[in-house]
Write an enzyme that holds these catalytic residues in place. Structure first.
Site, PDB file in Angstrom:
ATOM      1  N   THR A 166       1.096  33.388 -29.061  1.00  0.00           N
ATOM      2  CA  THR A 166       2.381  32.701 -28.944  1.00  0.00           C
ATOM      3  C   THR A 166       3.088  33.022 -27.628  1.00  0.00           C
ATOM      4  OG1 THR A 166       2.562  32.996 -31.302  1.00  0.00           O
ATOM      5  CG2 THR A 166       4.562  32.343 -30.145  1.00  0.00           C
ATOM      6  N   GLY A 197       2.049  30.220 -39.280  1.00  0.00           N
ATOM      7  CA  GLY A 197       2.113  31.644 -38.974  1.00  0.00           C
ATOM      8  C   GLY A 197       3.548  32.103 -38.866  1.00  0.00           C
ATOM      9  N   ASP A 198       3.746  33.199 -38.184  1.00  0.00           N
ATOM     10  CA  ASP A 198       5.083  33.776 -38.053  1.00  0.00           C
ATOM     11  C   ASP A 198       5.975  32.991 -37.090  1.00  0.00           C
ATOM     12  OD1 ASP A 198       3.175  34.739 -36.028  1.00  0.00           O
ATOM     13  OD2 ASP A 198       4.935  35.714 -35.169  1.00  0.00           O
ATOM     14  N   THR A 235       4.279  38.246 -31.314  1.00  0.00           N
ATOM     15  CA  THR A 235       3.035  37.531 -31.097  1.00  0.00           C
ATOM     16  C   THR A 235       1.922  38.329 -31.767  1.00  0.00           C
ATOM     17  OG1 THR A 235       1.486  36.772 -29.389  1.00  0.00           O
ATOM     18  CG2 THR A 235       2.868  38.631 -28.814  1.00  0.00           C
ATOM     19  N   GLY A 236       0.887  37.612 -32.187  1.00  0.00           N
ATOM     20  CA  GLY A 236      -0.200  38.302 -32.876  1.00  0.00           C
ATOM     21  C   GLY A 236      -0.535  37.594 -34.170  1.00  0.00           C
ATOM     22  N   GLY A 251       0.013  36.197 -37.395  1.00  0.00           N
ATOM     23  CA  GLY A 251       1.242  35.825 -38.075  1.00  0.00           C
ATOM     24  C   GLY A 251       1.353  36.343 -39.491  1.00  0.00           C
TER      25      GLY A 251
HETATM   26  N1  GLY Z   1       1.449  34.357 -34.083  1.00  0.00           N
HETATM   27  C1  GLY Z   1       1.030  33.050 -34.187  1.00  0.00           C
HETATM   28  C2  GLY Z   1       0.396  32.708 -35.459  1.00  0.00           C
HETATM   29  O1  GLY Z   1      -0.042  33.584 -36.198  1.00  0.00           O
HETATM   30  O2  GLY Z   1       0.306  31.550 -35.760  1.00  0.00           O
END
Ligand code: GLY
Length: 301
Positions: A149, A179-180, A200-201, A203
């Site tokens: 992200t 995701g997050d 980021t990572g 989610g």
């Molecule tokens: N961090 C982005 C996702 O997991 O979609």
């Protein structure tokens, strides 16, 4: 500090220059964050955001975006949208009023179309080729096959804080997977009285700890931006390891209300930062026993 901005990954570097120029001219921190994130959304060289993003398990590109105004606490989010140029711009337009702030799927696309947001096919031939090569793999690949992200946190000269994020999410994700990134509190959070943060990572891990809200809350209890970032991520990581035996990749950037930054990560991570005292630069962060070791890579790439 008069102004400051922090952003995730090397891909944010050109956007950070745009953002810092705008903040230096006294422009609004929301406009600066959106311009910077949009710069990444438009660049086909970055395969986890916008145009050129990685496809889902059907070979189609679905995007997520989020935005939060730290003055009003209004947020806007879109999830799982196909065929639009800038999820973060659509998200920002939703950050008002008391309802309908988070739209997903066809409803979000209908809203974007009705409100004149630019349409674009975000699938590029290189990503179709990647999809054809990988589609028979049984498991989804990691969020860290490349980058993830793009997140910008900004503080402008009126002491307003903002967070803005955009992603194509996990490569080979299932239809409808979120995701997050578009989830306020998990992928982003901003409160001009305290600080702002974005993640980021993976989610699914980040959402388990509402990581961005937790970092801002820890700043509210008196921790510095750096201590808050480290504690939020380390505590979540420890809980996940205790309960599940492992924790997947997560990284976090934040700013306090003065513009000081904090960064934490459990994987090697790059980020960019600028303020009126620091020209835009790229940094590398690594986790050493729960503390973040930060090295400046370059001031001009
Ligand atoms: N961090 C982005 C996702 O997991 O979609």
């Amino acid at each position: 500090m008069k102004y400051a901005a922090i952003a995730t990954w090397k891909m944010s570097y050109e956007g950070m220059k745009i953002c810092a120029d705008m903040l230096e001219r006294g422009e609004n921190g929301a406009d600066a964050a959106i311009a910077a994130v949009s710069n990444v959304e438009d660049d086909p060289n970055f395969h986890s955001v916008g145009y050129g993003g990685r496809p889902d398990c059907r070979g189609r590109v679905f995007l997520d975006g989020g935005f939060m105004d730290g003055n009003t606490l209004h947020f806007g989010s879109v999830g799982s949208i196909e065929g639009f140029r800038s999820p973060v711009r659509i998200a920002r337009s939703l950050a008002k009023g008391d309802a309908n702030n988070f739209l997903a799927g066809q409803g979000a696309e209908q809203y974007a179309r009705e409100n004149g947001f630019e349409e674009r096919d975000n699938l590029i031939p290189e990503m179709t080729e990647l999809y054809e090569k990988e589609k028979d793999r049984l498991k989804a690949l990691s969020a860290y096959d490349g980058h993830d992200t793009v997140c910008f946190c900004t503080k402008d000269c009126t002491d307003s804080l903002y967070a803005a994020v955009s992603t194509s999410g996990l490569f080979m994700k299932k239809p409808g997977r979120l995701g997050d990134s578009p989830v306020p509190g998990a992928g982003f959070y901003a409160d001009s009285k305290t600080g702002c943060a974005a993640a980021t990572g993976m989610g699914e891990e980040i959402m388990k700890g509402a990581l961005s809200f937790t970092a801002v809350y820890l700043m509210k209890t008196g921790l510095s931006a750096q201590d808050a970032a480290e504690k939020a991520l380390t505590d979540l990581q420890n809980e996940l390891i205790e309960r599940n035996g492992y924790a997947q990749a997560m990284s976090l950037v934040c700013l306090d209300k003065e513009g000081n930054y904090g960064v934490s990560t459990n994987v090697p991570f790059t980020f960019t930062y600028a303020s009126e005292k620091d020209s835009p630069a790229l940094y590398e962060a690594v986790n050493t026993g729960g503390r973040t070791m930060i090295t400046k890579i370059k001031g001009e790439l």
